[in-house]
Design a protein around this motif. Structure first.
Motif, PDB file in Angstrom:
ATOM      1  N   SER A  62       1.235  -1.164  -0.302  1.00  0.00           N
ATOM      2  CA  SER A  62       0.239  -0.008  -0.039  1.00  0.00           C
ATOM      3  C   SER A  62       0.988   0.981  -0.003  1.00  0.00           C
ATOM      4  N   PRO A  63       0.610   1.998  -1.077  1.00  0.00           N
ATOM      5  CA  PRO A  63       1.789   3.444  -1.131  1.00  0.00           C
ATOM      6  C   PRO A  63       1.018   4.446  -0.399  1.00  0.00           C
ATOM      7  N   ILE A  64       1.903   5.838   0.069  1.00  0.00           N
ATOM      8  CA  ILE A  64       2.038   6.604   0.989  1.00  0.00           C
ATOM      9  C   ILE A  64       0.362   7.578   0.674  1.00  0.00           C
ATOM     10  N   SER A  65      -0.156   7.564   0.893  1.00  0.00           N
ATOM     11  CA  SER A  65      -1.542   8.354   1.366  1.00  0.00           C
ATOM     12  C   SER A  65      -1.279   9.344  -0.013  1.00  0.00           C
ATOM     13  N   GLY A  66      -2.158   9.079  -1.281  1.00  0.00           N
ATOM     14  CA  GLY A  66      -2.133   9.771  -2.888  1.00  0.00           C
ATOM     15  C   GLY A  66      -1.014  10.370  -3.465  1.00  0.00           C
ATOM     16  N   HIS A  67       0.186   8.745  -2.915  1.00  0.00           N
ATOM     17  CA  HIS A  67       0.934   8.541  -4.151  1.00  0.00           C
ATOM     18  C   HIS A  67       0.414   7.469  -5.611  1.00  0.00           C
ATOM     19  N   THR A  68       0.640   8.090  -6.439  1.00  0.00           N
ATOM     20  CA  THR A  68       0.368   6.908  -7.580  1.00  0.00           C
ATOM     21  C   THR A  68       1.030   5.666  -8.544  1.00  0.00           C
ATOM     22  N   SER A  69       2.609   6.354  -7.597  1.00  0.00           N
ATOM     23  CA  SER A  69       3.215   5.390  -8.460  1.00  0.00           C
ATOM     24  C   SER A  69       3.679   4.222  -7.674  1.00  0.00           C
ATOM     25  N   VAL A  70       3.868   3.013  -7.647  1.00  0.00           N
ATOM     26  CA  VAL A  70       3.956   1.831  -7.476  1.00  0.00           C
ATOM     27  C   VAL A  70       5.576   1.472  -7.705  1.00  0.00           C
ATOM     28  N   TYR A  71       6.536   0.730  -6.829  1.00  0.00           N
ATOM     29  CA  TYR A  71       8.100   0.102  -7.462  1.00  0.00           C
ATOM     30  C   TYR A  71       7.852  -0.692  -6.670  1.00  0.00           C
ATOM     31  N   TRP A  72       8.393  -2.117  -7.735  1.00  0.00           N
ATOM     32  CA  TRP A  72       9.301  -3.409  -6.559  1.00  0.00           C
ATOM     33  C   TRP A  72      10.130  -3.640  -7.015  1.00  0.00           C
ATOM     34  N   TYR A  73      10.623  -3.715  -5.603  1.00  0.00           N
ATOM     35  CA  TYR A  73      12.513  -4.185  -5.575  1.00  0.00           C
ATOM     36  C   TYR A  73      13.402  -5.392  -5.475  1.00  0.00           C
ATOM     37  N   GLN A  74      13.711  -6.167  -5.840  1.00  0.00           N
ATOM     38  CA  GLN A  74      14.588  -7.167  -5.208  1.00  0.00           C
ATOM     39  C   GLN A  74      15.879  -6.485  -4.688  1.00  0.00           C
ATOM     40  N   GLN A  75      15.918  -7.526  -3.377  1.00  0.00           N
ATOM     41  CA  GLN A  75      17.504  -7.158  -2.259  1.00  0.00           C
ATOM     42  C   GLN A  75      17.436  -8.735  -1.900  1.00  0.00           C
ATOM     43  N   ALA A  76      18.019  -9.227  -2.396  1.00  0.00           N
ATOM     44  CA  ALA A  76      18.640 -11.024  -2.310  1.00  0.00           C
ATOM     45  C   ALA A  76      20.057 -10.438  -1.809  1.00  0.00           C
ATOM     46  N   LEU A  77      20.745 -10.670  -0.751  1.00  0.00           N
ATOM     47  CA  LEU A  77      21.810 -11.313  -0.051  1.00  0.00           C
ATOM     48  C   LEU A  77      22.831 -10.827  -1.173  1.00  0.00           C
ATOM     49  N   GLY A  78      23.682  -9.918  -0.781  1.00  0.00           N
ATOM     50  CA  GLY A  78      24.959  -9.431  -1.636  1.00  0.00           C
ATOM     51  C   GLY A  78      24.606  -9.515  -3.395  1.00  0.00           C
ATOM     52  N   LEU A  79      23.254  -8.917  -3.782  1.00  0.00           N
ATOM     53  CA  LEU A  79      23.574  -8.205  -4.634  1.00  0.00           C
ATOM     54  C   LEU A  79      22.701  -6.877  -4.708  1.00  0.00           C
ATOM     55  N   GLY A  80      22.458  -6.437  -3.510  1.00  0.00           N
ATOM     56  CA  GLY A  80      21.856  -5.023  -3.660  1.00  0.00           C
ATOM     57  C   GLY A  80      20.776  -4.738  -3.822  1.00  0.00           C
ATOM     58  N   LEU A  81      19.931  -3.386  -4.714  1.00  0.00           N
ATOM     59  CA  LEU A  81      18.229  -3.518  -5.023  1.00  0.00           C
ATOM     60  C   LEU A  81      18.143  -3.879  -6.061  1.00  0.00           C
ATOM     61  N   GLN A  82      17.227  -4.520  -7.102  1.00  0.00           N
ATOM     62  CA  GLN A  82      17.623  -4.938  -8.309  1.00  0.00           C
ATOM     63  C   GLN A  82      15.525  -3.962  -8.769  1.00  0.00           C
ATOM     64  N   PHE A  83      15.934  -3.668  -8.825  1.00  0.00           N
ATOM     65  CA  PHE A  83      14.629  -2.687  -9.955  1.00  0.00           C
ATOM     66  C   PHE A  83      13.917  -4.273 -10.478  1.00  0.00           C
TER      67      PHE A  83
END
Lengths: 112, 115
Positions: free
Chosen positions: A24-45
């Motif tokens: 659930s996004p912040i109220s009023g926010h219309t864009s939502v993004y998903w990222y994967q943070q695997a161990l040792g691999l940083g954040l991947q879009f």
């Protein structure tokens, strides 16, 4: 003001199963993004949704999919789970496509 | 696509010293550069960001500099405190008009501030 909320906090699945993660996004926010943070691999879009449409996609296979609902909340679905899908999945939201992005606490997905 | 490199991977400083983390990016279309701080088990938190029309931005003990020509940007933390200990991530993004809006992250810097 409530921040980005994600559920569940933890999710344990076995190989081949399907997982559904919610945001659930912040109220009023219309864009939502998903990222994967695997161990040792940083954040991947993974995915970007805005106004109910998928706007951009990262280098992940089609078994990663999602959707955005009319209230701007979002689901991430992962089919045919594999061991390497074990990771922290982070959702972020932004106001009307404009940066910055603010993150939720994430869902820890563990594949046994 | 965009590639962001971040150095160093670990950084240990004495309390009160300054810390500098550097990032380079590859895509000249990138025009937005945020920095996130992630404490163990917590969400990434935006600490400062800069857009390509600005060369430097400061917020109390934190500053970010951007060199568009050289495609690099840096985070500067002065008078470090133990609570600054965390993993810091840089990121780069073109804006949505460029069809992007996704953040490409660096691999993170583990900052440890020692007493």
């Amino acid at each position: 003001e409530a921040g980005v909320t994600q559920s569940p906090t933890h999710l344990i699945k076995t190989r081949g199963q399907q997982a559904t993660l919610r945001c659930s996004p912040i109220s009023g926010h219309t864009s939502v993004y998903w990222y994967q943070q695997a161990l040792g691999l940083g954040l991947q879009f993974l995915l970007w949704y805005d106004e109910g449409e998928e706007r951009n996609r990262g280098n992940f296979p089609p078994r990663f999919s999602g959707r955005q609902f009319p209230n701007y909340s979002s689901e991430l679905n992962v089919n045919a789970l594999e061991l390497e899908d074990s990771a922290l999945y982070l959702c972020a939201s932004s106001l009307d496509r404009v940066q910055p992005q603010h993150f939720g606490d994430g869902t820890r997905l563990s594949i046994l | 696509g965009e590639n962001v490199e971040q150095h160093p991977s670990t950084l240990s400083v004495q309390e009160g010293d300054s810390a500098v983390i550097k990032c380079t990016y590859s895509d000249s279309a990138s025009n937005y550069f945020p920095w996130y701080k992630q404490e163990l088990g917590k969400r990434p938190q935006l600490i400062i960001d800069i857009r390509s029309n600005v060369g430097e931005k400061k917020d109390q003990r934190i500053a970010v500099t951007l060199n568009k020509t050289a495609k690099h940007f840096s985070l500067h933390i002065t008078e470090t405190q133990p609570e600054d200990s965390a993993v810091y991530f840089c990121a780069a993004s073109p804006d949505f008009t460029g069809g992007g809006n996704k953040l490409t992250f660096g691999t993170g810097t583990q900052l440890k501030v020692e007493l």
